[in-house]
Write a protein that holds these residues in place. Structure first.
Motif, PDB file in Angstrom:
ATOM      1  N   THR A 180       1.288  -1.164   0.203  1.00 39.88           N
ATOM      2  CA  THR A 180      -0.089  -0.018  -0.323  1.00 39.88           C
ATOM      3  C   THR A 180       0.748   1.150   0.148  1.00 39.88           C
ATOM      4  OG1 THR A 180      -0.214  -0.006   2.759  1.00 39.88           O
ATOM      5  CG2 THR A 180      -1.961  -1.316   1.433  1.00 39.88           C
ATOM      6  N   TRP A 181       0.577   2.412  -0.629  1.00 39.57           N
ATOM      7  CA  TRP A 181       0.800   3.367  -0.010  1.00 39.57           C
ATOM      8  C   TRP A 181       0.579   4.507   0.742  1.00 39.57           C
ATOM      9  CZ3 TRP A 181       4.705   6.766  -2.459  1.00 39.57           C
ATOM     10  CH2 TRP A 181       4.430   8.097  -2.655  1.00 39.57           C
ATOM     11  N   LEU A 182       1.476   4.546   1.486  1.00 37.63           N
ATOM     12  CA  LEU A 182       1.363   6.113   2.860  1.00 37.63           C
ATOM     13  C   LEU A 182       1.463   7.729   2.242  1.00 37.63           C
ATOM     14  CD1 LEU A 182       3.031   4.197   5.775  1.00 37.63           C
ATOM     15  CD2 LEU A 182       1.366   3.933   5.724  1.00 37.63           C
ATOM     16  N   THR A 183       0.392   8.307   2.054  1.00 33.92           N
ATOM     17  CA  THR A 183       0.612   9.744   1.043  1.00 33.92           C
ATOM     18  C   THR A 183       0.513  10.812   2.908  1.00 33.92           C
ATOM     19  OG1 THR A 183      -0.482  10.979   0.457  1.00 33.92           O
ATOM     20  CG2 THR A 183      -1.720   9.264   1.366  1.00 33.92           C
ATOM     21  N   CYS A 184       1.355  11.969   3.153  1.00 32.49           N
ATOM     22  CA  CYS A 184       1.568  12.141   3.849  1.00 32.49           C
ATOM     23  C   CYS A 184       1.324  14.029   3.600  1.00 32.49           C
ATOM     24  CB  CYS A 184       3.029  12.449   4.501  1.00 32.49           C
ATOM     25  SG  CYS A 184       3.836  10.970   4.971  1.00 32.49           S
ATOM     26  N   GLU A 185       0.234  14.590   4.569  1.00 32.97           N
ATOM     27  CA  GLU A 185      -0.181  15.742   4.603  1.00 32.97           C
ATOM     28  C   GLU A 185       1.229  16.865   5.110  1.00 32.97           C
ATOM     29  OE1 GLU A 185      -4.621  16.193   5.322  1.00 32.97           O
ATOM     30  OE2 GLU A 185      -3.718  15.826   7.215  1.00 32.97           O
ATOM     31  N   GLU A 186       1.413  17.643   4.771  1.00 30.69           N
ATOM     32  CA  GLU A 186       2.494  19.051   4.621  1.00 30.69           C
ATOM     33  C   GLU A 186       2.000  19.934   5.191  1.00 30.69           C
ATOM     34  OE1 GLU A 186       6.799  21.242   3.319  1.00 30.69           O
ATOM     35  OE2 GLU A 186       5.738  19.631   1.715  1.00 30.69           O
ATOM     36  N   THR A 187       1.307  19.419   5.933  1.00 31.04           N
ATOM     37  CA  THR A 187       0.371  20.864   6.932  1.00 31.04           C
ATOM     38  C   THR A 187       0.137  20.398   8.051  1.00 31.04           C
ATOM     39  OG1 THR A 187      -0.861  21.902   7.007  1.00 31.04           O
ATOM     40  CG2 THR A 187      -1.296  20.286   6.038  1.00 31.04           C
ATOM     41  N   GLU A 188       0.364  21.548   8.876  1.00 30.08           N
ATOM     42  CA  GLU A 188      -0.126  21.604  10.592  1.00 30.08           C
ATOM     43  C   GLU A 188      -1.745  22.212  10.588  1.00 30.08           C
ATOM     44  OE1 GLU A 188       3.461  21.130  13.173  1.00 30.08           O
ATOM     45  OE2 GLU A 188       3.712  23.116  12.109  1.00 30.08           O
ATOM     46  N   ASP A 189      -2.378  22.607   9.785  1.00 30.41           N
ATOM     47  CA  ASP A 189      -3.425  22.701   9.807  1.00 30.41           C
ATOM     48  C   ASP A 189      -4.690  22.406  10.932  1.00 30.41           C
ATOM     49  OD1 ASP A 189      -2.386  25.344   8.583  1.00 30.41           O
ATOM     50  OD2 ASP A 189      -3.411  24.793   6.839  1.00 30.41           O
ATOM     51  N   LYS A 190      -4.912  23.696  11.332  1.00 26.59           N
ATOM     52  CA  LYS A 190      -6.947  22.510  11.958  1.00 26.59           C
ATOM     53  C   LYS A 190      -7.704  22.927  11.485  1.00 26.59           C
ATOM     54  CE  LYS A 190      -4.362  22.120  17.579  1.00 26.59           C
ATOM     55  NZ  LYS A 190      -4.780  22.368  18.171  1.00 26.59           N
ATOM     56  N   ALA A 191      -8.531  22.226  11.981  1.00 23.83           N
ATOM     57  CA  ALA A 191     -10.289  22.396  11.951  1.00 23.83           C
ATOM     58  C   ALA A 191     -10.520  24.180  12.220  1.00 23.83           C
ATOM     59  CB  ALA A 191     -11.222  22.040  12.121  1.00 23.83           C
ATOM     60  N   GLY A 192     -11.410  24.608  11.540  1.00 24.23           N
ATOM     61  CA  GLY A 192     -11.188  26.418  10.993  1.00 24.23           C
ATOM     62  C   GLY A 192      -9.964  26.977  10.966  1.00 24.23           C
ATOM     63  N   THR A 193      -9.337  26.404   9.769  1.00 25.01           N
ATOM     64  CA  THR A 193      -8.190  26.895   8.994  1.00 25.01           C
ATOM     65  C   THR A 193      -8.352  27.464   8.258  1.00 25.01           C
ATOM     66  OG1 THR A 193      -6.666  26.719  11.030  1.00 25.01           O
ATOM     67  CG2 THR A 193      -5.351  27.736   8.936  1.00 25.01           C
ATOM     68  N   ASN A 194      -8.142  27.630   6.871  1.00 24.12           N
ATOM     69  CA  ASN A 194      -8.288  28.092   5.347  1.00 24.12           C
ATOM     70  C   ASN A 194      -9.414  27.078   5.534  1.00 24.12           C
ATOM     71  OD1 ASN A 194      -5.573  29.050   4.828  1.00 24.12           O
ATOM     72  ND2 ASN A 194      -4.498  27.304   4.989  1.00 24.12           N
ATOM     73  N   GLY A 195     -10.276  27.501   6.026  1.00 21.90           N
ATOM     74  CA  GLY A 195     -11.684  26.872   6.239  1.00 21.90           C
ATOM     75  C   GLY A 195     -11.665  25.225   5.697  1.00 21.90           C
ATOM     76  N   TYR A 196     -10.813  24.445   6.647  1.00 18.34           N
ATOM     77  CA  TYR A 196     -11.457  22.962   6.732  1.00 18.34           C
ATOM     78  C   TYR A 196     -11.615  22.704   8.073  1.00 18.34           C
ATOM     79  CZ  TYR A 196      -6.549  23.107   4.266  1.00 18.34           C
ATOM     80  OH  TYR A 196      -5.857  22.618   2.913  1.00 18.34           O
ATOM     81  N   THR A 197     -12.705  21.779   7.538  1.00 19.34           N
ATOM     82  CA  THR A 197     -14.163  21.380   8.626  1.00 19.34           C
ATOM     83  C   THR A 197     -12.724  20.572   9.813  1.00 19.34           C
ATOM     84  OG1 THR A 197     -14.694  19.122   7.412  1.00 19.34           O
ATOM     85  CG2 THR A 197     -15.526  21.825   7.125  1.00 19.34           C
ATOM     86  N   LYS A 198     -12.269  19.148   9.420  1.00 15.56           N
ATOM     87  CA  LYS A 198     -10.939  18.931  10.766  1.00 15.56           C
ATOM     88  C   LYS A 198      -9.532  19.158  10.538  1.00 15.56           C
ATOM     89  CE  LYS A 198     -14.263  15.332   9.020  1.00 15.56           C
ATOM     90  NZ  LYS A 198     -14.193  13.824   8.418  1.00 15.56           N
ATOM     91  N   ASP A 199      -8.685  18.699  12.048  1.00 21.68           N
ATOM     92  CA  ASP A 199      -7.554  19.074  11.646  1.00 21.68           C
ATOM     93  C   ASP A 199      -6.829  18.084  10.559  1.00 21.68           C
ATOM     94  OD1 ASP A 199      -8.411  20.354  13.825  1.00 21.68           O
ATOM     95  OD2 ASP A 199      -7.181  18.694  15.254  1.00 21.68           O
ATOM     96  N   HIS A 200      -6.333  18.854   9.936  1.00 22.71           N
ATOM     97  CA  HIS A 200      -4.789  17.449   9.189  1.00 22.71           C
ATOM     98  C   HIS A 200      -3.205  18.376   9.270  1.00 22.71           C
ATOM     99  CE1 HIS A 200      -7.485  18.224   6.038  1.00 22.71           C
ATOM    100  NE2 HIS A 200      -8.369  18.902   6.330  1.00 22.71           N
ATOM    101  N   GLY A 201      -2.715  17.251   9.124  1.00 25.20           N
ATOM    102  CA  GLY A 201      -1.505  16.929   9.382  1.00 25.20           C
ATOM    103  C   GLY A 201      -1.127  15.676   9.448  1.00 25.20           C
TER     104      GLY A 201
END
Length: 480
Positions: A180-201
């Motif tokens: 399988t492939w492990l894809t990585c998010e290069e960000t620490e933005d949380k829900a409410g940042t940049n319009g995101y509805t969930k935490d990222h990273g």
């Protein structure tokens, strides 16, 4: 902390004599006027346990030949096929091919076919995001993710579909031993940042054959930080992770000790311990400049708050001993019995302890030993080719390195003997903002290369041009 391994593990890797790196410097002309690149270090250990074979005789496959179509310059005898370009319709009918092609891996398919999984490093402002698909979308407000291509034995595209959507800034990642492939998010933005509805990273697992088997589930135990790449120890099941941070405090090099070290699809959801590397007496890896420099007794410290609920991990308190940082930790892969990771560059003007144009480090978990094995750098001007190595992989032509700097962009090859040669050059010049606005003409810029990988039979090199998003398949006399 001790260098403890998981309580259960596969049989130990075969014994390999310790390497004795010797200092060498090789200067290779790239074919661009006045451009040169220097690689300093010992290359032989990078090929340990692989089938890679360096070209015989002179390094490389000859000079690059300008492409009449203006897409990709290759040596004589090599040819490319464009598999996919941003903006074209996905064959699944789910929407258009997203932009910002980044990390990628190739997996064996049926009857000689190949499955490709490709990242799209899209931020919230991306014009061409990954289409949202029911059952494969984590956060509908995010535009990053992965697409998957299915190729037949002749390299023809059979299908192209969304593999995971609703993730953010999917940069690199890595394949697992279980396919399988492990894809990585290069960000620490949380829900409410940049319009995101969930935490990222987070890291997400993607099944290249049927993405619905893995869905869009964040592997939260692997930590929430600016992920870049991962590599899995096939003997112990340990997952190594790099953190791409270019501002202080710089990123860390992590390992994840899974509760299910035997692996398998979905096994990383079971949890485990996240730790960060501490090199005693070395708070910043950029202070080390001499290839062959070796550090024994590497320690691993438990991460206080892997989810970074209040404080990003690299800001957290690791006690009186501190922790070891490095600027721009990017590429990561497993070779032989060791894990290798790349620091793309370090600049003292930005807070690093030293300056370099790229390093490759090797960590030997059995010996708890860290060694600087390669230093990259231009022989003349930092604006010329040879700066900022990013994605790396091993193939029949040697170590392949994607360049991520300014000006002309190349894929470089490095042989077992440490000789450097240009393998590909991006011929797709980007229109500068000044030129587009009718301003003063400027030197053209070119999109970086990313996601270099080889087919399971080593007969085809796949590589992405980041922008305009293009996926190439390169064939030719690799074993010449």
């Amino acid at each position: 902390m001790s260098d403890a391994s998981p309580s259960t593990s596969p049989s130990a890797p075969p014994a390999v004599p310790p390497s004795s790196p010797s200092r060498r410097q090789v200067l290779a002309r790239t074919g661009a006027v006045g451009a040169s690149i220097a690689f300093t270090g010992a290359l032989s250990e990078l090929f340990a346990g692989t089938a890679a074979a360096a070209p015989q005789g002179r390094a490389g496959y000859g000079p690059l030949v300008p492409d009449p179509a203006g897409l990709l310059d290759l040596p004589k005898g090599f040819r490319y096929r464009v598999l996919s370009r941003e903006g074209e319709p996905l064959r699944s009918g789910e929407g258009k091919v997203p932009g910002n092609h980044d990390g990628m891996a190739a997996f064996r398919g049926r009857r000689g076919g190949v499955h490709l999984v490709r990242n799209h490093e899209n931020r919230a402002t991306a014009k061409l995001g990954v289409p949202t698909v029911e059952g494969l979308t984590y956060d509908p407000a995010a535009k990053g993710g992965c697409t998957a291509l299915a190729l037949d034995r002749d390299g023809g595209v059979l299908g192209e579909r969304v593999a995971v959507a609703g993730t953010a800034v999917n940069c690199a990642g890595g394949p697992t031993p279980w396919g399988t492939w492990l894809t990585c998010e290069e960000t620490e933005d949380k829900a409410g940042t940049n319009g995101y509805t969930k935490d990222h990273g987070f890291v997400f697992e993607v099944d290249p054959v049927d993405p619905r088997r893995t869905g869009a589930v964040p592997l939260t135990a692997l930590g929430r930080f600016q992920h870049e790449a991962v590599a899995v120890d096939p003997w112990r099941g340990v997952v190594y992770e790099t953190e791409d941070a270019f501002q202080k405090p710089f990123g860390l090099f992590y390992r994840f000790l899974p509760d299910r070290p035997e692996g398998g699809r979905g096994s990383l959801r079971a949890g485990g311990r996240l730790q960060a590397m501490r090199v005693p007496g070395v708070p910043d890896l950029s202070a080390v400049q001499e290839t062959g420099a070796t550090f024994h007794g590497v320690e691993w410290a438990d991460v206080p708050d892997p989810l970074a609920v209040r404080t990003p991990i690299r800001h957290q308190d690791f006690g009186p001993k501190g922790i070891t940082h490095a600027q721009k930790l990017e590429g990561c892969y497993w070779g032989g019995r060791c894990v290798y990771f790349v620091s793309s560059y370090a600049r003292s003007a930005e807070g690093s302890a030293g300056d370099h144009y790229g390093q490759v480090w090797r960590y030997d978990p059995a010996r708890r030993r860290l060694t600087l094995v390669i230093v990259f750098g231009p022989g003349t001007d930092v604006r010329l080719p040879g700066e900022s190595p990013d994605n790396i992989c091993l193939g029949p032509g040697g170590l392949m390195v994607c360049e991520d700097g300014g000006g002309t962009q190349h894929v470089y090859g490095v042989t077992r003997r440490g000789e450097v040669y240009p393998m590909a050059r991006n011929a797709q010049a980007l229109t500068t903002a000044a030129a587009a606005a009718g301003g003063t003409p400027q030197e053209p810029e070119y999109g970086e290369f990313a996601g270099v990988t080889f087919s399971p039979d080593h007969e085809t090199m796949y590589v992405n041009c980041y922008t305009p998003g293009t996926t190439f398949a390169v064939t030719g006399p690799w074993r010449r």
